[in-house]
Design an enzyme around this catalytic site. Structure first.
Site, PDB file in Angstrom:
ATOM      1  N   THR A   2       0.808  -1.214   0.000  1.00 48.19           N
ATOM      2  CA  THR A   2       0.000   0.000   0.000  1.00 48.19           C
ATOM      3  C   THR A   2       0.846   1.272   0.000  1.00 48.19           C
ATOM      4  O   THR A   2       0.515   2.257  -0.650  1.00 48.19           O
ATOM      5  CB  THR A   2      -0.987  -0.013   1.186  1.00 48.19           C
ATOM      6  N   ARG A  40      -2.397  11.881   5.135  1.00 44.08           N
ATOM      7  CA  ARG A  40      -3.430  12.347   6.055  1.00 44.08           C
ATOM      8  C   ARG A  40      -2.873  13.401   7.006  1.00 44.08           C
ATOM      9  O   ARG A  40      -1.735  13.334   7.434  1.00 44.08           O
ATOM     10  CB  ARG A  40      -4.008  11.181   6.858  1.00 44.08           C
ATOM     11  N   ASP A  82       1.643   8.415   3.217  1.00 42.83           N
ATOM     12  CA  ASP A  82       0.411   8.691   3.952  1.00 42.83           C
ATOM     13  C   ASP A  82       0.280  10.195   4.045  1.00 42.83           C
ATOM     14  O   ASP A  82       1.063  10.858   4.723  1.00 42.83           O
ATOM     15  CB  ASP A  82       0.485   8.061   5.348  1.00 42.83           C
TER      16      ASP A  82
END
Length: 125
Positions: free
Chosen positions: A38, A52, A50
């Protein structure tokens, strides 16, 4: 204090695919189907592992007067970001996982690559 005496907040953020958006996440899924994990898939798309950002969470908690919390999460980055944003994490409480053949590789990547607190000791991990 027993657990029934505890309250809490559920904060939902619309940050699909680690913040890269729905269409990019669909592209990342295709790369995962070809063998990337991922995080590697996000990087292959020119994105961060990532993306976020938990600033809005810290602002919401601050507005509620919750500057010290017990965080129900397996994600150490979430705790670190909230701490940097002024929210004291009194305790990080890991959640359970539903380990299956279909998600084992994904969960192993989260555990091994970004130190998620995941107990994958069940068969198949």
């Amino acid at each position: 204090m027993c657990s029934s005496d505890l309250g809490g907040f559920l904060v939902y953020l619309r940050q699909v695919g680690r913040g890269i958006g729905l269409y990019a996440k669909l592209d990342a899924y295709a790369l995962q189907d070809s063998g990337l994990d991922t995080y590697e898939a996000n990087l292959a798309l020119g994105r961060g592992e990532d993306e976020r950002d938990y600033t809005a969470v810290a602002q919401m908690l601050g507005a509620l007067g919750a500057d010290r919390i017990r965080l129900l999460s397996n994600n150490p980055d979430k705790a670190a970001q909230l701490e940097r944003l002024g929210i004291t994490i009194e305790e990080r409480v890991p959640t359970g996982v539903h380990l299956s053949h279909a998600n084992a590789r994904y969960l192993v990547a989260k555990r091994d690559h970004t130190a998620h607190t995941l107990d994958l000791s069940a068969p198949g991990a």
